[in-house]
Scaffold this motif. Sequence first.
Motif, PDB file in Angstrom:
ATOM      1  N   LEU A 171       0.832  -1.219   0.000  1.00  0.00           N
ATOM      2  CA  LEU A 171       0.000   0.000   0.000  1.00  0.00           C
ATOM      3  C   LEU A 171       0.858   1.258   0.000  1.00  0.00           C
ATOM      4  N   LEU A 172       1.990   1.200   0.679  1.00  0.00           N
ATOM      5  CA  LEU A 172       2.879   2.349   0.708  1.00  0.00           C
ATOM      6  C   LEU A 172       3.401   2.657  -0.698  1.00  0.00           C
ATOM      7  N   GLN A 173       3.794   1.625  -1.435  1.00  0.00           N
ATOM      8  CA  GLN A 173       4.258   1.831  -2.809  1.00  0.00           C
ATOM      9  C   GLN A 173       3.124   2.364  -3.690  1.00  0.00           C
ATOM     10  N   MET A 174       1.910   1.859  -3.461  1.00  0.00           N
ATOM     11  CA  MET A 174       0.763   2.378  -4.210  1.00  0.00           C
ATOM     12  C   MET A 174       0.579   3.875  -3.961  1.00  0.00           C
ATOM     13  N   SER A 175       0.693   4.275  -2.701  1.00  0.00           N
ATOM     14  CA  SER A 175       0.511   5.695  -2.376  1.00  0.00           C
ATOM     15  C   SER A 175       1.607   6.542  -3.001  1.00  0.00           C
ATOM     16  N   TYR A 176       2.829   5.987  -3.120  1.00  0.00           N
ATOM     17  CA  TYR A 176       3.910   6.708  -3.791  1.00  0.00           C
ATOM     18  C   TYR A 176       3.549   6.974  -5.245  1.00  0.00           C
ATOM     19  N   ILE A 177       3.045   5.948  -5.928  1.00  0.00           N
ATOM     20  CA  ILE A 177       2.693   6.088  -7.347  1.00  0.00           C
ATOM     21  C   ILE A 177       1.610   7.146  -7.525  1.00  0.00           C
ATOM     22  N   LEU A 178       0.612   7.125  -6.664  1.00  0.00           N
ATOM     23  CA  LEU A 178      -0.477   8.100  -6.760  1.00  0.00           C
ATOM     24  C   LEU A 178       0.023   9.519  -6.516  1.00  0.00           C
ATOM     25  N   GLU A 179       0.959   9.682  -5.594  1.00  0.00           N
ATOM     26  CA  GLU A 179       1.484  11.014  -5.305  1.00  0.00           C
ATOM     27  C   GLU A 179       2.319  11.534  -6.472  1.00  0.00           C
ATOM     28  N   VAL A 180       3.119  10.669  -7.084  1.00  0.00           N
ATOM     29  CA  VAL A 180       3.899  11.089  -8.252  1.00  0.00           C
ATOM     30  C   VAL A 180       2.967  11.489  -9.392  1.00  0.00           C
ATOM     31  N   ASP A 181       1.918  10.709  -9.601  1.00  0.00           N
ATOM     32  CA  ASP A 181       0.938  11.043 -10.639  1.00  0.00           C
ATOM     33  C   ASP A 181       0.266  12.382 -10.333  1.00  0.00           C
ATOM     34  N   ARG A 182      -0.063  12.621  -9.078  1.00  0.00           N
ATOM     35  CA  ARG A 182      -0.732  13.881  -8.705  1.00  0.00           C
ATOM     36  C   ARG A 182       0.174  15.075  -8.917  1.00  0.00           C
ATOM     37  N   CYS A 183       1.455  14.914  -8.596  1.00  0.00           N
ATOM     38  CA  CYS A 183       2.393  16.038  -8.694  1.00  0.00           C
ATOM     39  C   CYS A 183       2.932  16.215 -10.110  1.00  0.00           C
ATOM     40  N   GLY A 184       3.015  15.129 -10.867  1.00  0.00           N
ATOM     41  CA  GLY A 184       3.624  15.220 -12.197  1.00  0.00           C
ATOM     42  C   GLY A 184       5.111  15.466 -12.130  1.00  0.00           C
ATOM     43  N   SER A 185       5.686  15.225 -10.976  1.00  0.00           N
ATOM     44  CA  SER A 185       7.109  15.486 -10.771  1.00  0.00           C
ATOM     45  C   SER A 185       7.628  14.560  -9.689  1.00  0.00           C
ATOM     46  N   MET A 186       8.706  13.859  -9.980  1.00  0.00           N
ATOM     47  CA  MET A 186       9.302  12.969  -9.000  1.00  0.00           C
ATOM     48  C   MET A 186       9.879  13.779  -7.829  1.00  0.00           C
ATOM     49  N   ASN A 187      10.445  14.934  -8.137  1.00  0.00           N
ATOM     50  CA  ASN A 187      11.075  15.755  -7.104  1.00  0.00           C
ATOM     51  C   ASN A 187      10.033  16.308  -6.125  1.00  0.00           C
ATOM     52  N   ARG A 188       8.935  16.877  -6.660  1.00  0.00           N
ATOM     53  CA  ARG A 188       7.898  17.435  -5.786  1.00  0.00           C
ATOM     54  C   ARG A 188       7.230  16.341  -4.955  1.00  0.00           C
ATOM     55  N   ALA A 189       6.994  15.191  -5.575  1.00  0.00           N
ATOM     56  CA  ALA A 189       6.378  14.086  -4.836  1.00  0.00           C
ATOM     57  C   ALA A 189       7.286  13.628  -3.698  1.00  0.00           C
ATOM     58  N   ALA A 190       8.591  13.542  -3.970  1.00  0.00           N
ATOM     59  CA  ALA A 190       9.533  13.137  -2.932  1.00  0.00           C
ATOM     60  C   ALA A 190       9.512  14.115  -1.759  1.00  0.00           C
ATOM     61  N   GLN A 191       9.435  15.416  -2.056  1.00  0.00           N
ATOM     62  CA  GLN A 191       9.372  16.413  -0.994  1.00  0.00           C
ATOM     63  C   GLN A 191       8.106  16.241  -0.157  1.00  0.00           C
ATOM     64  N   ASN A 192       6.973  16.025  -0.824  1.00  0.00           N
ATOM     65  CA  ASN A 192       5.705  15.845  -0.103  1.00  0.00           C
ATOM     66  C   ASN A 192       5.709  14.588   0.753  1.00  0.00           C
ATOM     67  N   LEU A 193       6.427  13.573   0.287  1.00  0.00           N
ATOM     68  CA  LEU A 193       6.465  12.297   1.000  1.00  0.00           C
ATOM     69  C   LEU A 193       7.618  12.219   2.007  1.00  0.00           C
ATOM     70  N   PHE A 194       8.412  13.290   2.087  1.00  0.00           N
ATOM     71  CA  PHE A 194       9.569  13.345   2.981  1.00  0.00           C
ATOM     72  C   PHE A 194      10.547  12.202   2.676  1.00  0.00           C
ATOM     73  N   LEU A 195      10.761  11.998   1.381  1.00  0.00           N
ATOM     74  CA  LEU A 195      11.709  10.996   0.921  1.00  0.00           C
ATOM     75  C   LEU A 195      12.769  11.663   0.055  1.00  0.00           C
ATOM     76  N   SER A 196      13.892  10.992  -0.110  1.00  0.00           N
ATOM     77  CA  SER A 196      14.840  11.453  -1.127  1.00  0.00           C
ATOM     78  C   SER A 196      14.307  11.026  -2.490  1.00  0.00           C
ATOM     79  N   GLN A 197      14.684  11.772  -3.532  1.00  0.00           N
ATOM     80  CA  GLN A 197      14.190  11.431  -4.869  1.00  0.00           C
ATOM     81  C   GLN A 197      14.690  10.049  -5.282  1.00  0.00           C
TER      82      GLN A 197
END
Length: 308
Positions: free
Chosen positions: A3-29
Amino acid sequence: MTLLQMSYILEVDRCGSMNRAAQNLFLSQSALSAAIAEVERELGVTVFLRTNRGVTLTEEGRELVAQIAPLVDRSRKLSRYYSERRAADRASLSVASQRYPFCAMAFVEFLHLLDEPHIQVSFKEMEMAAVIDEVAERRSALGVIFVSDRTEHFITRILSEKSLIFQPLVNIRPRVFLRKGHPLSGESAVRLEQLYAYPYVVFTQSDSNYHYAEEAVVGTGAEFDRVVSVSDRATAYNVMAHTDCVSTGSGVLPDGYGDDRLMTLPLVGDVADMRLGVIRPKDVPLTGYGEKFAAILKDIVSKLNQEA
């Protein structure tokens, strides 16, 4: 795929950017990219097309998102449901009070009596106008204030306008606060006229109307030539302990909650009693915990008032 990986995919799709999604998820890119790459290897699909302008879903990615979005949404709803249910099972009470040490003592005694695995309680000291607003806006379940003959009509009108009611607990005869060794400390009782020779300590109020004052007798201190305004109890105690400043109030100073450098004396003459009580919304009766706190408060003040 988790489920965590699923949420990552959805966040990247929402942001359209790997960098912005990583920031929102508090992860490194790099960590985010590795997690998505692991899903792609596991399922044998390519989820995103990566370009200099960002990322977009592939056809396989759009199909995957359509499959996992309801699962992630359902998981979040389940988490929220059980979180809210746990919160509802907690022993909860929120109290707003004028700046009285006996209210702090009552709150501590209330905590001692709680035998619950989960609690969510709060206690705020503030000026009277703020206490009234705190309860009117439902940020606190109940408030602790006092009224007197001078203020009751005004305060009752304000409470009515805000759909609040005042539930009296105990009458208190006002007393004078002063330091041990003060020129008046040898008196058995003090008349109001005697206080005028000394600076008078008052609590600051955002509203200048004297009806909101916490001092039992003189409100804004208009009768005094020298007035010292402070914003908290600790400062008031220190000012009176180190000077000849005086103040008036309940005189209820519980051991461990007041200040050993101070003493109180009866205030005699044409001085109205203080009526201590709790306020609450008209349409919301006190909960069992609210009733318990009010009973503790009444018991403490009644006993200490008799001993004063």
